[in-house]
Design a protein around this motif. Structure first.
Motif, short mmCIF file in Angstrom:
data_model
loop_
_atom_site.label_atom_id
_atom_site.label_comp_id
_atom_site.label_asym_id
_atom_site.label_seq_id
_atom_site.Cartn_x
_atom_site.Cartn_y
_atom_site.Cartn_z
N VAL A 89 -14.25 110.73 -8.00
CA VAL A 89 -13.59 110.34 -9.23
C VAL A 89 -14.38 110.78 -10.45
O VAL A 89 -13.86 111.33 -11.41
CB VAL A 89 -13.36 108.81 -9.26
N ARG A 90 -15.70 110.60 -10.41
CA ARG A 90 -16.52 110.85 -11.59
C ARG A 90 -16.68 112.33 -11.91
O ARG A 90 -16.62 112.73 -13.07
CB ARG A 90 -17.90 110.21 -11.40
N TYR A 91 -16.93 113.15 -10.90
CA TYR A 91 -17.29 114.52 -11.16
C TYR A 91 -16.15 115.53 -10.98
O TYR A 91 -16.17 116.60 -11.56
CB TYR A 91 -18.48 114.93 -10.28
N GLY A 92 -15.19 115.21 -10.17
CA GLY A 92 -14.04 116.06 -10.01
C GLY A 92 -14.36 117.52 -9.76
O GLY A 92 -15.17 117.87 -8.94
N ILE A 150 -26.71 129.16 6.00
CA ILE A 150 -26.13 128.91 4.68
C ILE A 150 -24.88 128.05 4.80
O ILE A 150 -24.71 127.05 4.08
CB ILE A 150 -25.80 130.24 3.98
N VAL A 151 -24.00 128.39 5.74
CA VAL A 151 -22.78 127.62 5.94
C VAL A 151 -23.12 126.18 6.31
O VAL A 151 -22.50 125.23 5.81
CB VAL A 151 -21.91 128.26 7.04
N SER A 152 -24.12 126.00 7.13
CA SER A 152 -24.50 124.66 7.58
C SER A 152 -24.96 123.79 6.41
O SER A 152 -24.53 122.63 6.29
CB SER A 152 -25.62 124.76 8.63
N VAL A 153 -25.82 124.32 5.53
CA VAL A 153 -26.31 123.49 4.43
C VAL A 153 -25.20 123.21 3.42
O VAL A 153 -25.14 122.10 2.85
CB VAL A 153 -27.53 124.14 3.74
N VAL A 154 -24.31 124.17 3.20
CA VAL A 154 -23.20 123.93 2.27
C VAL A 154 -22.26 122.87 2.83
O VAL A 154 -21.83 121.95 2.11
CB VAL A 154 -22.43 125.23 1.98
N GLU A 155 -21.94 122.95 4.12
CA GLU A 155 -21.05 121.96 4.73
C GLU A 155 -21.67 120.56 4.67
O GLU A 155 -20.97 119.57 4.45
CB GLU A 155 -20.75 122.35 6.17
N GLU A 156 -22.98 120.49 4.86
CA GLU A 156 -23.65 119.18 4.79
C GLU A 156 -23.51 118.58 3.39
O GLU A 156 -23.25 117.38 3.23
CB GLU A 156 -25.13 119.34 5.14
N LEU A 157 -23.65 119.41 2.36
CA LEU A 157 -23.57 118.92 0.99
C LEU A 157 -22.15 118.58 0.57
O LEU A 157 -21.90 117.56 -0.08
CB LEU A 157 -24.16 119.96 0.04
N ARG A 158 -21.19 119.41 0.97
CA ARG A 158 -19.81 119.17 0.52
C ARG A 158 -19.17 118.00 1.25
O ARG A 158 -18.10 117.53 0.84
CB ARG A 158 -18.96 120.44 0.69
N GLY A 201 -20.18 115.08 1.08
CA GLY A 201 -20.26 113.93 0.20
C GLY A 201 -19.78 114.17 -1.21
O GLY A 201 -19.74 113.24 -2.02
N TYR A 202 -19.43 115.43 -1.54
CA TYR A 202 -19.05 115.76 -2.91
C TYR A 202 -17.89 116.76 -2.92
O TYR A 202 -17.81 117.62 -2.03
CB TYR A 202 -20.24 116.36 -3.68
N PRO A 203 -17.04 116.70 -3.93
CA PRO A 203 -15.90 117.63 -4.02
C PRO A 203 -16.32 118.98 -4.63
O PRO A 203 -16.08 119.27 -5.80
CB PRO A 203 -14.92 116.89 -4.93
N VAL A 204 -16.92 119.79 -3.83
CA VAL A 204 -17.47 121.06 -4.30
C VAL A 204 -16.35 122.08 -4.51
O VAL A 204 -15.46 122.22 -3.68
CB VAL A 204 -18.50 121.60 -3.27
N ARG A 205 -16.43 122.84 -5.64
CA ARG A 205 -15.38 123.79 -5.98
C ARG A 205 -15.78 125.25 -5.75
O ARG A 205 -14.92 126.13 -5.68
CB ARG A 205 -14.96 123.62 -7.44
#
Length: 335
Positions: free
Chosen positions: A4-7, A54-62, A64-68
């Motif tokens: 909600v906050r970061y969209g 690279i894919v693994s670290v991005v998937e781990e981060l996204r 919890g967050y709505p990455v664009r």
């Protein structure tokens, strides 16, 4: 709550080098909300293994967050389209279509950028070069990397390869460089240069290198750049002199860059720069002494980088966000 906050405002930056992969979720203000760090797969492994990492670290981060979008800062030559890694000596990438490969797997827009360019963009947006339109960034690590910002924009050159300052020839016929040439700047002002000179002092049993000799029990192969920097900060005469020599070589190179680009500011980053004024003091002196038209022209300031090890991932994330359509960059309102 995060959604909600970061969209739409969030992007992931990935900084990948020969030894580590660091990634983070970054806001438009340069704040890193979450981080992941892992080792780079061994050079002998296929490029696909690095891509998997690279894919693994991005998937781990996204998760919890709505990455664009995702920005990747790679230690190597990146083409002008910011799509292909032409050559990355530590990653076994040769003509690697990295943007297409990552985008198809992640289902997100991807920007690939040289790591030094990414770090420079972070310093311009959030660090030591905020508000400055004409900046040259020099990164002193194992070698020397760099980036150019002119009129507020990254200058990549016609083929995307601008900023390889470390391989300017400063001593014709000088020390052999890993690039195959001789006398490159990074052979005189980098971490490798500092280490080489210190090892030669110890190997020759020079009486001025007593502290160095004791620190490594006479084994010159154990000497590292950080050790030389540490002893210099403690006041050891030999290491202080080595740092001063490196600083003078740094300043001589900066004078050449000033003649070529006439920047307002030099930002010096990388591990060697952590020595502070032990390095930058002699560099400023050598820059002033070697500056074309000295005394009759403004002189660029020389300052240390502000963002440290996170500059690469923060800059890569910012570049990924810049590449999004404007409607996708705006953060959503809090509820």
């Amino acid at each position: 709550m995060n959604r909600v906050r970061y969209g739409h405002a969030l992007t992931v930056g990935v900084d990948i080098g020969g030894t580590k992969v660091a990634a983070g979720v970054v806001t438009p203000s340069g704040r890193v909300l979450a981080r992941v760090r892992t080792e780079t797969p061994e050079r002998s492994k296929s490029p696909a293994v690095v891509e998997d990492t690279i894919v693994s670290v991005v998937e781990e981060l996204r998760a919890g967050y709505p990455v664009r979008a995702v920005g990747v800062g790679a230690a190597g030559f990146v083409d002008e389209r910011r799509a292909n890694v032409l050559f990355a000596p530590h990653l076994s990438w040769r003509e690697e279509p990295l943007r297409e490969a990552l985008s198809s797997r992640l289902g997100l827009p991807v920007v690939v950028e040289n790591d030094a360019n990414a770090a420079a963009w972070a310093e311009v947006g959030f660090g030591a070069a905020q508000g400055v339109d004409d900046v040259v960034v020099v990164n002193l690590g194992t070698g020397i990397g760099g980036a150019i910002v002119l009129n507020g924009r990254l200058y990549r050159g016609r083929y995307g390869l601008a900023g390889e300052f470390g391989h300017m020839t400063v001593v014709p016929g000088g020390h052999r460089c890993e690039c195959g040439n001789r006398g490159c700047w990074e052979q005189y002002a980098s971490g490798n240069a500092l280490t080489r000179e210190a090892r030669e002092l110890v190997a020759s049993e020079s009486p001025v290198a007593r502290a160095l000799h004791q620190a490594v029990a006479g084994d010159a192969a154990r000497i590292t750049g950080p050790l030389v920097s540490e002893l210099a900060r403690k006041g050891d005469r030999a290491c202080t002199e080595l740092m001063r020599d490196a600083g003078q070589w740094l300043g001589a190179g900066l004078a050449n860059l000033a003649a070529a680009f006439d920047p307002e500011l030099f930002v010096v980053g990388g591990g060697v720069s952590e020595a502070g004024d032990l390095l930058l003091g002699p560099a400023r002196e050598a820059l002033e002494r070697g500056l074309t038209g000295r005394g009759y022209r403004p002189e660029a300031r020389v300052v240390p980088a502000a963002l440290g090890n996170e500059a690469g991932l923060v800059g890569a994330a910012a570049l990924a966000r810049d590449a999004l359509p404007s409607r996708m960059r705006r953060p959503t309102r809090r509820r």
